[in-house]
Design a protein around this motif. Structure first.
Motif, PDB file in Angstrom:
ATOM      1  N   THR A 591       0.783  -1.119  -0.085  1.00 42.63           N
ATOM      2  CA  THR A 591       0.045  -0.068   0.106  1.00 42.63           C
ATOM      3  C   THR A 591       0.896   1.228   0.024  1.00 42.63           C
ATOM      4  N   THR A 592       1.829   1.303   0.895  1.00 42.46           N
ATOM      5  CA  THR A 592       2.779   2.335   0.994  1.00 42.46           C
ATOM      6  C   THR A 592       3.293   2.512  -0.528  1.00 42.46           C
ATOM      7  N   THR A 593       3.909   1.562  -1.157  1.00 44.00           N
ATOM      8  CA  THR A 593       4.576   1.834  -2.516  1.00 44.00           C
ATOM      9  C   THR A 593       3.613   2.248  -3.583  1.00 44.00           C
ATOM     10  N   ILE A 594       2.468   1.868  -3.523  1.00 44.52           N
ATOM     11  CA  ILE A 594       1.378   2.126  -4.510  1.00 44.52           C
ATOM     12  C   ILE A 594       1.176   3.757  -4.179  1.00 44.52           C
ATOM     13  N   VAL A 595       0.896   4.292  -3.066  1.00 42.77           N
ATOM     14  CA  VAL A 595       0.601   5.475  -2.810  1.00 42.77           C
ATOM     15  C   VAL A 595       1.800   6.487  -3.015  1.00 42.77           C
ATOM     16  N   ALA A 596       2.864   5.972  -2.838  1.00 45.58           N
ATOM     17  CA  ALA A 596       4.091   6.647  -3.177  1.00 45.58           C
ATOM     18  C   ALA A 596       4.160   6.714  -4.764  1.00 45.58           C
ATOM     19  N   LYS A 597       4.059   5.667  -5.327  1.00 48.94           N
ATOM     20  CA  LYS A 597       3.908   5.668  -6.873  1.00 48.94           C
ATOM     21  C   LYS A 597       2.938   6.749  -7.525  1.00 48.94           C
ATOM     22  N   ALA A 598       1.630   6.636  -7.030  1.00 48.20           N
ATOM     23  CA  ALA A 598       0.940   7.615  -7.472  1.00 48.20           C
ATOM     24  C   ALA A 598       1.282   9.136  -7.050  1.00 48.20           C
ATOM     25  N   ALA A 599       1.834   9.475  -5.838  1.00 45.37           N
ATOM     26  CA  ALA A 599       2.221  10.584  -5.689  1.00 45.37           C
ATOM     27  C   ALA A 599       3.429  10.965  -6.910  1.00 45.37           C
ATOM     28  N   ILE A 600       4.408  10.373  -6.972  1.00 45.36           N
ATOM     29  CA  ILE A 600       5.586  10.371  -8.087  1.00 45.36           C
ATOM     30  C   ILE A 600       4.915  10.653  -9.192  1.00 45.36           C
ATOM     31  N   LEU A 601       4.007   9.720  -9.827  1.00 50.51           N
ATOM     32  CA  LEU A 601       3.382   9.939 -11.228  1.00 50.51           C
ATOM     33  C   LEU A 601       2.710  11.377 -11.316  1.00 50.51           C
ATOM     34  N   LYS A 602       2.001  11.840 -10.235  1.00 48.08           N
ATOM     35  CA  LYS A 602       1.559  13.179 -10.126  1.00 48.08           C
ATOM     36  C   LYS A 602       2.350  14.119 -10.365  1.00 48.08           C
ATOM     37  N   ILE A 603       3.430  13.979  -9.653  1.00 51.40           N
ATOM     38  CA  ILE A 603       4.536  15.178  -9.892  1.00 51.40           C
ATOM     39  C   ILE A 603       5.091  15.207 -11.280  1.00 51.40           C
ATOM     40  N   LYS A 604       5.441  13.842 -11.705  1.00 54.87           N
ATOM     41  CA  LYS A 604       6.174  13.902 -13.219  1.00 54.87           C
ATOM     42  C   LYS A 604       5.181  14.192 -14.013  1.00 54.87           C
ATOM     43  N   THR A 605       4.013  13.743 -14.211  1.00 57.65           N
ATOM     44  CA  THR A 605       3.055  13.899 -15.441  1.00 57.65           C
ATOM     45  C   THR A 605       2.048  14.892 -15.130  1.00 57.65           C
ATOM     46  N   SER A 613      -8.598  10.106  -2.912  1.00 61.95           N
ATOM     47  CA  SER A 613      -7.623   9.555  -1.663  1.00 61.95           C
ATOM     48  C   SER A 613      -8.287   8.157  -1.374  1.00 61.95           C
ATOM     49  N   LEU A 614      -8.623   7.420  -2.435  1.00 63.21           N
ATOM     50  CA  LEU A 614      -9.148   6.053  -2.031  1.00 63.21           C
ATOM     51  C   LEU A 614      -8.171   5.007  -1.692  1.00 63.21           C
ATOM     52  N   LEU A 615      -6.757   5.195  -2.251  1.00 66.57           N
ATOM     53  CA  LEU A 615      -5.711   3.983  -2.013  1.00 66.57           C
ATOM     54  C   LEU A 615      -5.424   4.292  -0.546  1.00 66.57           C
ATOM     55  N   ASP A 630      -9.369  -1.870  -6.383  1.00 66.55           N
ATOM     56  CA  ASP A 630      -8.533  -2.955  -6.710  1.00 66.55           C
ATOM     57  C   ASP A 630      -7.941  -2.689  -8.184  1.00 66.55           C
ATOM     58  N   SER A 631      -8.503  -1.840  -9.038  1.00 67.08           N
ATOM     59  CA  SER A 631      -8.231  -1.567 -10.410  1.00 67.08           C
ATOM     60  C   SER A 631      -7.094  -0.656 -10.362  1.00 67.08           C
ATOM     61  N   LEU A 632      -7.288   0.342  -9.388  1.00 64.06           N
ATOM     62  CA  LEU A 632      -6.031   1.489  -9.300  1.00 64.06           C
ATOM     63  C   LEU A 632      -4.911   0.596  -8.711  1.00 64.06           C
ATOM     64  N   ARG A 633      -4.947  -0.076  -7.698  1.00 64.76           N
ATOM     65  CA  ARG A 633      -4.001  -0.744  -7.109  1.00 64.76           C
ATOM     66  C   ARG A 633      -3.227  -1.808  -8.252  1.00 64.76           C
ATOM     67  N   ASN A 634      -3.650  -2.554  -8.686  1.00 63.42           N
ATOM     68  CA  ASN A 634      -3.169  -3.120  -9.897  1.00 63.42           C
ATOM     69  C   ASN A 634      -2.626  -2.473 -11.153  1.00 63.42           C
ATOM     70  N   ALA A 635      -3.182  -1.483 -11.500  1.00 62.26           N
ATOM     71  CA  ALA A 635      -2.766  -0.713 -12.564  1.00 62.26           C
ATOM     72  C   ALA A 635      -1.509   0.187 -12.185  1.00 62.26           C
ATOM     73  N   LEU A 636      -1.405   0.680 -11.055  1.00 62.48           N
ATOM     74  CA  LEU A 636      -0.323   1.356 -10.292  1.00 62.48           C
ATOM     75  C   LEU A 636       1.043   0.305  -9.986  1.00 62.48           C
ATOM     76  N   ARG A 637       0.601  -0.808  -9.723  1.00 59.83           N
ATOM     77  CA  ARG A 637       1.852  -1.889  -9.613  1.00 59.83           C
ATOM     78  C   ARG A 637       2.269  -2.101 -11.169  1.00 59.83           C
ATOM     79  N   ALA A 638       1.230  -2.179 -12.360  1.00 64.70           N
ATOM     80  CA  ALA A 638       1.906  -2.338 -13.325  1.00 64.70           C
ATOM     81  C   ALA A 638       2.892  -1.475 -14.261  1.00 64.70           C
ATOM     82  N   ILE A 639       2.771  -0.150 -13.814  1.00 62.93           N
ATOM     83  CA  ILE A 639       3.383   1.135 -14.146  1.00 62.93           C
ATOM     84  C   ILE A 639       4.836   1.031 -13.468  1.00 62.93           C
TER      85      ILE A 639
END
Length: 802
Positions: A591-605, A613-615, A630-639
């Motif tokens: 969960t921490t990895t996914i939330v951090a990845k979402a924040a990084i993608l928001k900063i970059k893109t 803030s569902l995650l 579930d879809s958001l978690r799996n999609a962020l793990r694939a990026i």
């Protein structure tokens, strides 16, 4: 010299060995040679057979080792790519379906239960016990006890009923009874009964008699003579006596009648012809009676009438009837609704008192409302009082649904309020905690015991003095194991709290050990009395000795049975505690990895994957939110986060290429408009359910026809992907919301809708802009005809040329 001599001897030996291998002496075959050959053949055959057995045994041991590794592999925080497979598909052959199912990607996140618990459960008998389920006779006895409590409530002069005070309120009560009678009559004639008595009484003569009774009641309802109720306040004593007689007659009908139609007919006749309107006690009797005769559908009609058509405050037995009814019908939402009404947080609660906040102008009123009511927007809604019967029903209900944690919280609330539950319910609660090895529920119990030590001691002493020794020993053993597995986690971090927790735990263990010693003393006294009685009897000496030996043997077997259920439980609990702790850490790390990845993608893109803030929250209970989560978690793990700048197009490209369905990903890439797919729509394809193509039906055709069907299905999927890729983002989102499963999205409707919007020139419907005005009258009819499966019209060439 020594070296030369050695070389000569070596050359001589080599020469002799070469001669022996190249030159063979010719002689006759002797018996010894024949025996040697046969013996060697037998040994060779035996060696081959033994090797086969060893290989089979080796494969078996390898399989067991692989299962053990798979069980222990769940401790890992992160699995290596390629270790997780798609899993088995029920009732499907893997070779036949290999071309229809896509393998699960390595980043796929499973939501499955622990795999270690089923592997370790056979170690202990207590973990193999199922959740408590009542038998038919237990259910009958329970409803009989509820009916007896309803009778006591009817005879209680201290309970004041809420009577209709005006003619309008009396008319409202009359309308509620008429509606109830109509629905009961309709449901009894509609059928759907599972009672064997209703099937036995389905003969045409008996059925005609029952139908005649029901038809007569319907005709009576159409007249204005029945029901004709009087105000109960005109003669309170007569109204109370009439209602009690009505309840007795209804109970007698439930006890004597056989068919459901007959029961409903007689009850409705009494409800219509009595001169006093029914009360809440009458409704309680109906709910309990219909459930006792196995007609919960009729009981549900009474429950609906109470909630929708009446304004009577509920009694303790009303709450018990509602909770037991929803437990009998496996309706967990109904039970949750009843508990919310008890707390006063839904609708008008259970119709006790609703006080406007503007009407509270003294401090005493405010203190009372704060302690006994739920604060709503503009009023205080009074909560329901929970007696022992209500606590007992709630605990049994949560245990029925497997909610052990909620059952423990209710028991602690019962202990805090000075209430008590039956020993059977208490033992079921302890057994459920130990069977599920629920550490969270066990810690709640121990904290509640520590905060309410005096009441806990009183409860234990009550069990000792009222229950048999075997039952008391089972409760004490369960308590001992509950205290034994509720160690405090992360002791180094929460050291002050852990020390206080340990002190309270030691006090409780001392209390339980003291109770166990008291049980041993009581059992020894009972055993001593039984042995003295057996020895003082006038039977023969051998008979007296046999009686003493049998008594001692039975006592020893009783102790062994009580202890055998918990053999190896501590070791099992320790292993499961470690396993669950690692799983919890793994889930938090992901969960921490996914939330951090979402924040990084928001900063970059600049694209926010999770604006709500569902995650960061727990997995939602609502289906649509859980699907999105579930879809958001799996999609962020694939990026994959790459060094340097990233754009939305690169993220979109990764989402397309890493789709769980690799065939669908290729179709989107070959659609010619993959860049039109939105990120929000692509994330919905990462839902946590198997992605499969529609498998053609096997109609017994040959291989050529089946190959053609597969090619046609593949072409259809390609068309669907192409049409979907050319829609705008808003329409993509809407279609995925309506059809979350890609295979359920119909091609005909998609094709027709796409052509309609494109030919009419709606620029919002597609991802491309119009380049000119099209006269679509002929094109539109042609497109609709093709989409609906009709052949093209004769003037296709003219339309094409125009």
């Amino acid at each position: 010299m020594r070296t030369g001599a050695s070389r000569d001897r070596l050359m001589e030996k080599t020469f002799v060995l070469r001669r022996s291998t190249t030159v063979a002496s010719r002689r006759k075959v002797s018996a010894a040679d024949l025996f040697t050959a046969c013996y060697t053949t037998i040994l060779g055959t035996a060696t081959i057979i033994d090797a086969q057995r060893k290989n089979a045994r080796k494969r078996e041991l390898d399989e067991k080792l692989e299962r053990a590794r798979a069980a222990s592999g769940s401790f890992a925080v992160q699995e290596s790519p390629g270790q997780r497979n798609f899993g088995s598909i029920a009732n499907a052959d893997a070779a036949d379906n290999a071309q229809y199912y896509s393998p699960r990607p390595p980043w796929w996140e499973p939501y499955t239960a622990s795999t270690l618990f089923p592997e370790l459960a056979p170690m202990c008998e207590i973990t193999r016990r199922p959740l408590p389920r009542q038998s038919w006779i237990q259910t009958q006895l329970e409803w009989a006890q509820v009916e007896a409590a309803i009778v006591q409530g009817e005879r209680d002069p201290g309970y004041i009923l809420r009577e209709p005070k005006t003619d309008w309120e009396l008319q409202r009560t009359t309308a509620a009874v008429v509606s109830l009678v109509n629905r009961l009559l309709w449901q009894s004639r509609a059928g759907g009964s599972t009672r064997p008595q209703d099937n036995e009484d389905a003969s045409w003569e008996f059925g005609r008699t029952e139908d005649a009774i029901l038809e007569e009641l319907r005709r009576e309802l159409q007249t204005s003579h029945y029901p004709s109720y009087e105000h109960p306040s005109q003669n309170i004593e007569d109204a109370a006596r009439t209602r009690f007689l009505l309840g007795e007659s209804i109970r007698r009908i439930f006890n004597q009648a056989s068919g459901s139609k007959e029961i409903v007919g007689k009850i409705c006749y009494n409800l219509l012809t009595v001169k006093t309107p029914p009360s809440i006690h009458t409704y309680n009797t109906l709910i309990a009676g219909f459930n006792r005769i196995q007609r919960p559908d009729l009981a549900q009609i009474v429950v609906d009438s109470y909630f929708l058509r009446t304004a009577w405050p509920a009694t303790q037995q009303t709450i018990v009837c509602l909770l037991n009814h929803y437990r009998a019908t496996n309706n967990v939402e109904g039970m949750r609704d009843t508990i919310k009404r008890m707390r006063g947080v839904k609708d008008t609660g259970l119709r006790f008192r609703i006080i406007s906040k503007d009407a509270i102008y003294t401090k005493e009123w405010l203190v009372w409302a704060t302690e006994n009511c739920a604060s709503r927007k503009s009023a205080f809604v009074e909560r329901a009082r929970r007696g022992d019967e209500v606590f007992n029903s709630i605990i049994k209900g949560w245990l029925h649904y497997g909610e052990v944690g909620n059952a423990c919280m209710v028991f602690i609330a019962c202990l805090r309020n000075g209430g008590t539950v039956t020993t059977q319910t208490l033992q079921e609660l302890f057994t459920a905690c130990l069977a599920a090895v629920d550490f969270t529920a066990v810690r709640r119990l121990v904290r509640g015991f520590a905060k309410n030590t005096r009441r806990f001691i009183d409860l234990v002493h009550k069990i000792i003095h009222q229950e048999p020794v075997a039952t008391t020993r089972q409760v004490v053993i369960s308590l001992h194991h509950i205290l034994d597995i509720c160690w405090f986690p992360l002791r180094e971090i929460f050291k002050p709290v852990a020390e206080t927790y340990d002190h309270a735990l030691q006090d409780l263990k001392s209390l339980v050990n003291q109770t166990g010693l008291e049980i041993e003393i009581l059992e020894t006294m009972t055993l001593y009395s039984a042995l003295i009685s057996a020895l003082d009897s006038r039977n023969l000496s051998i008979s007296r000795l046999d009686g003493v030996i049998s008594t001692l043997r039975l006592t020893q077997q009783s102790r062994q049975r009580a202890l055998a259920a918990f053999a190896g439980f501590r070791r099992l609990a320790m292993l499961l505690s470690i396993e669950r702790r690692y799983r919890d850490l793994e889930a938090r790390t992901i969960t921490t990895t996914i939330v951090a990845k979402a924040a990084i993608l928001k900063i970059k893109t600049g694209y926010d994957f999770d604006p709500s803030s569902l995650l960061g929250s727990k997995r939602p209970v609502n289906y649509s939110q859980r699907h999105r989560y579930d879809s958001l978690r799996n999609a962020l793990r694939a990026i994959q986060i790459r060094p340097g700048p990233m754009t939305r197009e690169s993220v979109r490209l990764q989402l397309v290429r890493n789709l769980p369905d690799s065939a669908l990903a290729r179709r989107f890439e070959n659609s010619g408009n993959a860049e039109n797919l939105t990120i929000r729509a692509l994330t919905t394809f990462y839902a946590p359910y198997p992605v499969a193509f529609r498998k053609p039906k096997d109609r017994g055709h040959n291989e050529a026809i089946r190959r053609l069907e597969r090619k046609l299905a593949d072409t259809e999927e390609t068309i669907k992907a192409t049409l979907y890729a050319h829609l705008s983002g808003e329409y993509q989102r809407r279609l995925r919301f309506v059809f979350p499963n890609w295979n359920q999205m119909p091609l005909a409707n998609l094709f027709k809708y796409h052509l309609h919007t494109r030919l009419r020139g709606d620029p919002k419907a597609t991802g491309t802009q119009r380049t000119g005005v099209v006269q679509s009258c002929g094109w539109e009819s042609l497109a609709i005809g093709i989409a609906e499966g009709r052949p093209p019209v004769r003037g296709v060439q003219q339309i094409m040329s125009s």
